[in-house]
Design a protein around this motif. Structure first.
Motif, short mmCIF file in Angstrom:
data_model
loop_
_atom_site.label_atom_id
_atom_site.label_comp_id
_atom_site.label_asym_id
_atom_site.label_seq_id
_atom_site.Cartn_x
_atom_site.Cartn_y
_atom_site.Cartn_z
N GLN A 1 -49.55 9.48 -9.94
CA GLN A 1 -50.43 9.03 -11.30
C GLN A 1 -51.64 8.86 -10.88
N GLU A 2 -51.84 8.31 -9.82
CA GLU A 2 -53.48 7.85 -9.32
C GLU A 2 -54.08 9.15 -9.01
N ASP B 1 -54.95 10.75 -12.19
CA ASP B 1 -55.94 10.19 -12.93
C ASP B 1 -57.53 10.61 -12.17
N ASN B 2 -57.41 10.67 -10.89
CA ASN B 2 -58.53 11.14 -9.92
C ASN B 2 -58.98 12.66 -10.43
N LYS C 1 -58.18 14.03 -13.34
CA LYS C 1 -59.26 14.12 -14.53
C LYS C 1 -60.55 13.92 -14.71
N LYS C 2 -60.84 12.59 -13.79
CA LYS C 2 -62.31 12.51 -13.55
C LYS C 2 -63.06 13.35 -12.71
#
Length: 564
Positions: free
Chosen positions: A302-303, A306-307, A309-310
């Protein structure tokens, strides 16, 4: 046995497609299963899997506990190991020589893996096991460019030992970076070192870990460590790293070599590697995420998502994401490979018979680090038949970067090693003049007017010699046509591992204003292509023979190529 069962299950899941991973890991798992289930039981296979030794390793892992990690602190390492970790350990410690059970099969071990996949943990675990099991008074080291990073492995070792009360009493720990961790049972020790080659020359490592080798730009530290292993029974060399935004990294050369082993270009029975990275077409999707990250922890995934997506929204963060989470060398310039190697290998023959043939000889000359190449080719019924031979000077052998055993290549008849520090052109000339002893006729000799003009002038007294400059107008048509004939199945060559190696290295460069191409004289890893160049030289004088020429298609480049 829990450890072995985990390793076999991982390998089986990979081969059956249940585990998403890279093509290199799939090949390594296939090899393991074949070796374990079949080859080790054959007399002509020199290695075996020692289950009794693995039981000892498993016993150690039962006594070691996790010091950090999600939901596993205090849990035994044996119970908490993931499949790929068990597979890694079983291959390192399980395979032995049949003639010496204390000697490991694998000497060069690589783990190419991104962040958040417990790389430092596996480093620490390997070193603890080695201190407990290898010969008494053994020395173990990790080297890293950065002082702070160098301390991470030592910190991980200390944490595991302190979390394992049954084992802790057998170790003497140190709180300083340069201090040694000593195993009281064997009097062996581990020490973290920064990568300063001139300070790593006087040590005798039984094993060393080059940690974050992706940041290394030269081999000085690796060479310094290896030089101290000459009298060691098990000179283990571990290379563990994540990708970097570094186009000069020596890891790029390491990856190139490893992939050549997997492709069958180079044989190396003592190399083991696990390469985890996102393949190019999957670097922004979940398949790539799983290919690169074998530690299947939901929170980590998940982390990473998220990275990702950024990174997609902020270009400034893409390099960090691709290198550290997808394990891609971002500054690695994509080269235009000349030929798909699988097509090339289809043309391999055990023997090419020159008797009664009219042949063209291609010669690519060199002085020192390049290979001097002599290729012999003839054409029959639209097909081409090729024999290659290389020459190189003996004094350059210790200086060569490529991991090729030229002494063995010479024994196999693929090359000739001449005395001195430059190629002996008298030996080369004698080789060319003796070609006709195979009852063939030399039609012409083709070479680049670069070196050994005296030799070519001498040959010109008895043969037609054509000097062909390596320019776009003169060679591009031949280079393109040769490639087409490989794909059509019209190129056959006598088995030669050096020729295979050169072909696997061959890349092209494109003209600035045209679609013409040339072969890059060396690729980014400075690997040679000389035997391929000589083949193109010979081919250039054969491929238009018996071909009808449509006058409407004659171009200026063609006229220049023909010298008109």
């Amino acid at each position: 046995m829990i450890l072995l069962d985990k390793a076999i299950k991982y390998a089986t899941d990979v081969v059956e497609g249940k585990e998403i991973t890279t093509k290199e890991v799939i090949i390594q798992c296939k090899w393991f299963l074949i070796d374990y289930n079949k080859r080790q039981h054959k007399d002509d296979f020199e290695f075996y899997f020692d289950t009794s030794e693995m039981e000892k390793i498993e016993g150690i892992l039962k006594l070691l506990n996790f010091a950090t990690g999600l939901n596993i602190v205090g849990k035994t390492i044996l119970d908490g190991l993931w499949g790929f970790q068990a597979f890694f350990l079983c291959n390192i410690f399980g395979w032995r020589f049949k003639t010496d059970k204390r000697k490991f099969r694998y000497r060069d071990v690589t783990l190419f893996i991104p962040r958040k996949n417990a790389k430092t943990f596996i480093c620490a675990l390997i070193l603890i096991i080695l201190m407990l099991t290898e010969d008494k008074h053994s020395e173990f080291y990790s080297i890293c460019l950065d002082r702070e990073l160098a301390g991470e492995v030592k910190k991980a070792i200390t944490q595991i030992i302190q979390a394992s009360p049954v084992v802790e009493k057998y170790f003497k720990l140190s709180t300083t970076l340069s201090g040694k961790i000593i195993c009281k049972l064997t009097n062996s020790y581990y020490q973290a070192r920064t990568a300063e080659a001139n300070r790593n020359n006087s040590i005798r490592p039984s094993a060393f870990i080059a940690d974050e080798i992706g940041a290394f730009r030269d081999y000085k530290n690796i060479t310094a460590m290896q030089s101290g292993q000459l009298s060691v029974r098990n000179p283990l060399r571990f290379k563990l790293t994540t990708a970097y935004a570094e186009s000069e990294s020596i890891m790029l050369e390491e990856l190139d070599y490893i992939r050549k082993v997997y492709d069958g270009v180079i044989e190396d029975k003592r190399m083991f590697a696990l390469l985890y990275y996102a393949e190019d077409e999957h670097k922004w999707d979940d398949i790539g995420l799983q290919q690169a990250n074998p530690l299947r922890i939901k929170e980590n995934y998940q982390e990473i998502k998220d990275n990702r997506k950024k990174a997609l929204e902020k270009p400034s963060e893409r390099t960090e994401f691709l290198t550290k989470h997808m394990n891609i060398f971002v500054d690695d310039i994509k080269e235009n490979k000349y030929i798909d190697f699988t097509y090339w290998k289809k043309g391999e023959l055990e023997k090419i018979d020159l008797e009664g043939k009219e042949v063209v000889v291609g010669v690519d000359l060199s002085l020192t680090t390049d290979l001097t190449a002599v290729d012999i080719m003839y054409k029959k019924n639209g097909q081409y038949f090729l024999k290659s031979h290389a020459f190189l000077p003996e004094d350059t052998l210790p200086l060569r970067r490529e991991k090729i055993d030229y002494r063995q290549m010479e024994k196999l008849g693929y090359c000739t090693i001449t005395k001195g520090n430059i190629v002996d052109y008298l030996v080369v000339e004698d080789y060319i003049r003796n070609i006709e002893e195979s009852n063939c006729k030399i039609k012409c000799i083709v070479s680049d007017p670069y070196n050994a003009l005296q030799m070519m002038q001498s040959l010109a007294n008895d043969y037609e010699v054509i000097m062909l400059k390596q320019t776009y107008s003169q060679l591009s048509p031949s280079i393109k046509s040769f490639r087409d004939d490989v794909y059509k199945g019209n190129i056959f060559y006598e088995k030669n591992k050096l020729l295979d190696w050169c072909m696997s290295n061959a890349t092209t460069v494109k003209g600035r204003t045209t679609d013409d191409i040339l072969l890059a004289k060396e690729n980014k890893n400075k690997h040679r292509i000389d035997l391929v160049v000589a083949a193109i030289f010979a081919y250039s004088q054969l491929y238009l023979i018996d071909e009808s020429i449509n006058i409407q298609e004659v171009t200026e480049d063609y006229l220049n190529m023909m010298g008109w």
